[in-house]
Design an enzyme around this catalytic site. Structure first.
Site, PDB file in Angstrom:
ATOM      1  N   TYR A  63      35.423  38.949  34.137  1.00 42.06           N
ATOM      2  CA  TYR A  63      34.724  40.237  34.125  1.00 42.06           C
ATOM      3  C   TYR A  63      33.277  40.151  34.585  1.00 42.06           C
ATOM      4  O   TYR A  63      32.570  41.147  34.578  1.00 42.06           O
ATOM      5  CB  TYR A  63      34.777  40.846  32.720  1.00 42.06           C
ATOM      6  CG  TYR A  63      34.237  39.924  31.643  1.00 42.06           C
ATOM      7  CD1 TYR A  63      32.880  39.866  31.370  1.00 42.06           C
ATOM      8  CD2 TYR A  63      35.098  39.113  30.920  1.00 42.06           C
ATOM      9  CE1 TYR A  63      32.382  39.011  30.399  1.00 42.06           C
ATOM     10  CE2 TYR A  63      34.611  38.264  29.943  1.00 42.06           C
ATOM     11  CZ  TYR A  63      33.260  38.214  29.682  1.00 42.06           C
ATOM     12  OH  TYR A  63      32.767  37.377  28.718  1.00 42.06           O
TER      13      TYR A  63
ATOM     14  N   THR B 157      30.508  36.911  36.513  1.00 41.76           N
ATOM     15  CA  THR B 157      30.163  36.136  37.704  1.00 41.76           C
ATOM     16  C   THR B 157      31.353  35.400  38.313  1.00 41.76           C
ATOM     17  O   THR B 157      31.223  34.824  39.389  1.00 41.76           O
ATOM     18  CB  THR B 157      29.046  35.122  37.400  1.00 41.76           C
ATOM     19  OG1 THR B 157      29.521  34.165  36.449  1.00 41.76           O
ATOM     20  CG2 THR B 157      27.796  35.828  36.882  1.00 41.76           C
ATOM     21  N   LEU B 158      32.519  35.444  37.673  1.00 43.13           N
ATOM     22  CA  LEU B 158      33.729  34.852  38.247  1.00 43.13           C
ATOM     23  C   LEU B 158      34.516  35.842  39.109  1.00 43.13           C
ATOM     24  O   LEU B 158      35.462  35.451  39.795  1.00 43.13           O
ATOM     25  CB  LEU B 158      34.633  34.291  37.136  1.00 43.13           C
ATOM     26  CG  LEU B 158      34.094  33.040  36.450  1.00 43.13           C
ATOM     27  CD1 LEU B 158      34.833  32.792  35.140  1.00 43.13           C
ATOM     28  CD2 LEU B 158      34.202  31.842  37.378  1.00 43.13           C
TER      29      LEU B 158
ATOM     30  N   GLU C 243      31.541  28.192  30.800  1.00 41.94           N
ATOM     31  CA  GLU C 243      31.345  29.118  29.682  1.00 41.94           C
ATOM     32  C   GLU C 243      30.837  28.432  28.413  1.00 41.94           C
ATOM     33  O   GLU C 243      30.746  29.057  27.370  1.00 41.94           O
ATOM     34  CB  GLU C 243      32.662  29.855  29.382  1.00 41.94           C
ATOM     35  CG  GLU C 243      33.254  30.586  30.572  1.00 41.94           C
ATOM     36  CD  GLU C 243      32.441  31.768  31.066  1.00 41.94           C
ATOM     37  OE1 GLU C 243      31.378  32.071  30.474  1.00 41.94           O
ATOM     38  OE2 GLU C 243      32.865  32.407  32.030  1.00 41.94           O
TER      39      GLU C 243
END
Length: 141
Positions: free
Chosen positions: A17, A19-20, A84
């Site tokens: 949701y 920066t990926l 993360e």
């Protein structure tokens, strides 16, 4: 960082949701992944951390957080765990926890892994639209 939780290869679907997402700063981490759904959402609330990436918490009253679903292998999942700051379930060093949730897509419900913020964010940092890309674009314009 080892991620701690082993998962079956057939179950490695990840909801992203921030920066990926495609065309975002960390999407390169998904170079070996397969896009499973380009429009999906989960129940929760999205926040701007002020550090160039969002955080999310699961909340039934939070609305919808927009994202994409990718099918990944174990190596990619470990890379995402590292990004993360996920060390394993309930590890006090975690910035994010990796948990299973149900995402909604136009193809139906999908069980996915998602990284949720391990702390309680400030309500003033909430992105009410649930859309990181749109929020980032508005902020930069």
């Amino acid at each position: 960082m080892n991620g701690g939780t082993r998962v079956n290869r057939d179950e490695i679907r990840v909801f992203v949701y921030g920066t990926l997402l495609r065309n975002e700063a960390n999407h390169r981490r998904l170079k070996d992944a397969r896009l499973a759904a380009d429009q999906a959402h989960v129940q929760g609330a999205l926040y701007d951390t002020g550090r160039g990436y969002p955080s999310m918490v699961l909340r039934s009253d939070g609305g919808a957080v927009c994202g994409e679903i990718y099918e990944v292998d174990e190596a990619t999942l470990r890379s995402l765990d590292e990004l993360e700051d996920y060390y394993g379930p309930n590890d006090p060093r975690n910035e994010y926890e990796r948990v299973k949730v149900v995402a909604k897509t136009n193809q139906g419900d999908v069980s996915v892994w998602i990284y949720v913020y391990a702390k309680e964010p400030a309500e003033s940092d909430r992105i009410v639209t649930g859309d990181w890309r749109g929020h980032r674009r508005r902020r930069e314009s």
